[in-house]
Write a protein that holds these residues in place. Structure first.
Motif, short mmCIF file in Angstrom:
data_model
loop_
_atom_site.label_atom_id
_atom_site.label_comp_id
_atom_site.label_asym_id
_atom_site.label_seq_id
_atom_site.Cartn_x
_atom_site.Cartn_y
_atom_site.Cartn_z
N ILE A 212 0.47 -0.98 -0.26
CA ILE A 212 0.08 -0.13 -0.10
C ILE A 212 0.70 1.22 0.06
CG2 ILE A 212 0.17 -0.08 2.17
CD1 ILE A 212 -2.46 0.33 2.02
N LEU A 214 1.99 4.06 1.17
CA LEU A 214 2.61 5.50 2.38
C LEU A 214 3.45 6.63 2.19
CD1 LEU A 214 4.53 2.24 4.23
CD2 LEU A 214 2.17 2.96 4.30
N PRO A 215 2.96 7.88 2.95
CA PRO A 215 3.65 8.83 2.99
C PRO A 215 4.93 8.49 3.61
CG PRO A 215 2.13 8.78 4.76
CD PRO A 215 1.91 7.30 4.52
N LEU A 218 6.13 9.47 6.44
CA LEU A 218 6.20 8.27 7.68
C LEU A 218 7.57 7.23 7.71
CD1 LEU A 218 4.42 6.81 9.90
CD2 LEU A 218 3.31 5.89 8.39
N GLN A 221 10.34 9.00 8.63
CA GLN A 221 10.96 8.59 10.47
C GLN A 221 10.85 7.69 11.03
OE1 GLN A 221 7.43 11.04 11.79
NE2 GLN A 221 7.40 10.28 13.75
N ALA A 222 9.57 6.80 10.62
CA ALA A 222 9.82 5.35 10.89
C ALA A 222 11.82 4.44 11.16
CB ALA A 222 9.60 4.52 10.70
N MET A 308 4.15 -4.00 7.38
CA MET A 308 4.08 -2.76 7.31
C MET A 308 5.55 -1.76 7.28
SD MET A 308 0.44 -0.18 7.98
CE MET A 308 -0.47 -0.57 6.73
N VAL A 312 7.70 -0.21 4.31
CA VAL A 312 8.06 1.30 4.88
C VAL A 312 9.55 1.32 4.59
CG1 VAL A 312 9.63 2.27 7.21
CG2 VAL A 312 6.75 1.92 7.05
N THR B 209 7.61 2.75 15.92
CA THR B 209 6.32 2.61 15.43
C THR B 209 5.62 2.30 15.71
OG1 THR B 209 8.81 1.23 14.09
CG2 THR B 209 6.42 0.62 12.71
N ILE B 212 3.61 5.59 16.81
CA ILE B 212 4.07 6.54 15.96
C ILE B 212 3.00 7.18 15.41
CG2 ILE B 212 4.53 5.72 13.46
CD1 ILE B 212 6.91 7.60 13.17
N MET B 308 4.05 -1.74 12.88
CA MET B 308 2.35 -0.89 12.54
C MET B 308 1.14 -1.34 12.72
SD MET B 308 4.26 1.11 9.86
CE MET B 308 5.73 2.80 10.41
N GLU B 309 0.48 -2.49 12.53
CA GLU B 309 0.19 -2.91 11.86
C GLU B 309 -1.16 -3.37 13.60
OE1 GLU B 309 2.37 -4.53 10.92
OE2 GLU B 309 1.98 -5.02 8.92
#
Lengths: 425, 425
Positions: A212, A214-215, A218, A221-222, A308, A312, B209, B212, B308-309
């Motif tokens: 998906i 993702l910005p 984000l 940052q992660a 996710m 990232v 994560t 956030i 994150m999920e």
């Protein structure tokens, strides 16, 4: 009864909808899927494989089954039972289909067949069509002596040069199927005699958590929070800690790159399974390297790294590595290309077919070559960007879920002679 | 040597920086942390616990150690070695400190002490201060006969009414420490005799994560994709599949709620560990319920669900449940409150202290009560919103990482008599 795997049922039918993919793959393909599935409404389809989690097959079924259900097909997914000894045998069969050595004894034959016979008896519920994945449950069809249904063997392994002894043992059980499916034509064992053989590559789902959008902020940052220095390049490999994926070779590559580019960092992300002692040993070795090197980052599902986070890191990495020695398809390559990443990968299994035209020079066969390609790309951001764009377009055209769904439905419709011309191989 | 755990080293010092927390916890606390750490620069601190992953202690150390390093403290994290039998003993000790029955035999005593003696010998590297977590490695201090360093026993368990036999066995080894730390005063075993006992609650990291900030549309999209119907309410429990967390009780609660609100859905998210047969059995039971109920969703780290999920689901859930029977602290409650969620939880261990004032009526002691509170909240969105705001403010003030770092540094400074007044309990 063979255990059903719980997959999202999507009773809401709001989220999983083949129409969502039109914007990505175009109307023609979606319309054809809808036409095919119209002819298959109410069809009872059973997928059978060895595991509900871990590896590409489980990942594919997790995405496919909900789509089939949303299309009006009564798709189920069942897993076979087996003890540790059985799964050690089938792991060896898997490797043997890829060409590894294996000493096939009478005990092994008997154990394999007994487990498959039991699973066939436990199947109980009847379906219109069965799709049986990989060698673990392959002999179920032989023991399940029904004739009104159709059976497809779906092989996800590059079995172009299988271990002869194992292949000769399995071949009659496979030839009992109505059709066999391989990822690509070269993967078909040369002496397989069947009326119907199809070639269908796997695919990724752009709407899965792993892919998906993702910005970017984000992701940055992660990644920074996980200890990576964003001002220096980050290399990434996402793969099980398994000799075929060669994570130790990746560390060697990273050390070669680091000689020229001292700031470079490597992240290895791997999912661990409870029943894989080899994987645990390898993780220990890798962790020992990581404690001594602040630029080497290791993440696993044990410390909460999931799909996710993989997404990232794929988006945040500068370059992606997939240094496989053997590979079925290698979904992770399409995942990275879809995110417009340049990928340097082993020329194994289904990896080359995923590469965009003009970038096959980034398929490598050893650590030195891999390091050299990475160094070249680190110095040539325009090449990286162009590779990424070409990769995304190739995945869009060839390796997104609707193409896979289409090909499978087409095969099923052909087998059941419900519309569409038959294809024979 | 006892294995070092690799934690993010943050050589970049860009991402992990105590100053990042000023906006959340205010200048006074951060300034005091900087003042304390000034006096502790170069201090060699060793955390010792039983596992690098799984459970709250590993999660805390993963967040704390990088912050200590960024503050100039040479913090390490080491894990003890042990075989399966040893960890079964220590799991029983853990439960016994929570009050469970356990038959302490001479063989168990001997095995426990032998493992601790070996770990003490394997420690090798010397530090200025050791923080030893929970009962598994508690006797290491006794066997490591040094006197120039300081030793803290950090108990994360509610040991207010421990099993007497186990506690009497462990007590002398614990009383050999320079200080003991409990999560809260009521958790201290009544007859512990030590000069220095401190009470320090755990905390969550808002920049991890798992916590956030995430865009609401991303959360909705990912949750919908996992098969949840966004038009109907979603209940959530995030917890290991462990009898103390009572996931089967949560399913019972969900069924009670569903009688009144047929559309309601439940998501259970749990991490599985390789070595927990009880957890696997429970997952099988839960999965069997889920295959029969499209509104019951089960997710684990085995299918790629990570931090994150968890974050996504905590933000996307309508109401959060934490139906623990026993609990150390229950970090997951603070995680949910920080995301402004109303939480209905068991009144166990550290959970009540996390609840905001005026909302303690949502602490429950059985399934019926839990279902009734959930139904009430489903009908009263204003109460949910007010609860969420009050919860976030309570977590902001009491349970964010800097407060924990401050309290630990204060204790260390006191012990080493490096600035600050001494506190005696």
């Amino acid at each position: 009864m063979l255990s059903l795997v719980a997959v999202s049922s999507h009773s809401s039918a709001e989220s999983i909808d083949i129409d969502n993919y039109r914007q990505l793959v175009g109307d023609a393909l979606i319309d054809e899927i809808l036409h095919l599935s119209d002819g298959l409404k109410g069809l009872r389809l059973c997928n059978i494989n060895a595991t509900a989690s871990g590896g590409g097959v489980a990942e594919l079924l997790n995405r496919e089954v909900p789509i089939y259900r949303a299309l009006g097909i009564e798709a189920d997914w069942r897993i076979i039972h087996g003890d540790k000894a059985f799964f050690e045998i089938t792991k060896s069969f898997h490797n043997a289909l890829q060409g590894s050595e294996f000493q096939l004894t009478d005990g092994v034959r008997q154990d394999y067949l007994e487990h498959n016979r039991t699973c066939a008896e436990l199947l109980e519920v009847s379906y219109d069509i069965y799709v049986v994945h990989d060698p673990q449950p392959a002999a179920i069809r032989y023991f399940h002596r029904t004739r009104q249904d159709k059976w497809v063997w779906r092989c996800h392994i590059d079995s172009s040069s299988p271990n002869e002894q194992v292949w000769e043992f399995l071949r009659p059980y496979i030839e009992a199927y109505d059709a066999a499916v391989f990822t690509a034509e070269p993967f078909r064992p040369p002496d397989l005699r069947m009326d119907r053989v199809a070639f269908i590559a796997p695919a990724i789902d752009p709407f899965a958590t792993k892919n998906i959008d993702l910005p970017q902020n984000l992701c940055r940052q992660a990644i920074a929070d996980s200890g990576v220095n964003l001002r220096e390049p980050l290399l990434l490999q996402v793969s099980r800690f398994d000799p075929w994926k060669d994570p130790l070779g990746v560390i060697q590559v990273y050390r070669l790159v680091k000689k020229q580019r001292p700031g470079v960092q490597l992240a290895l992300i791997g999912a661990m399974a409870g029943d894989d002692p080899e994987g645990w040993d390898m993780l220990e070795t890798i962790n020992a390297e990581a404690t001594a090197d602040p630029d080497l980052h290791v993440f696993t599902n044990l410390t909460g790294v999931g799909n996710m986070e993989v997404n990232v890191f794929q988006r945040g990495a500068d370059l992606v590595i997939q240094k496989s020695r053997k590979e079925g398809f290698g979904l992770v390559v399409s995942e990275a290309l879809w995110k417009e990443k340049a990928v340097v990968a082993g020329a194994a299994g289904g990896i080359p077919m995923q590469f965009p035209k003009g970038y096959h020079q980034y398929l490598v066969s050893n650590a030195e070559e891999c390091a050299a390609k990475l160094l070249y790309l680190l110095d040539n951001p325009d090449e990286v960007a162009a590779f990424g764009r070409a990769g995304r377009e190739r995945v869009r055209a060839e390796f997104l879920l609707p193409r896979l769904v289409h090909d499978q439905l087409k095969l099923i419709a052909d087998l059941l002679e419900r519309g569409g011309a038959q294809t024979k191989a």
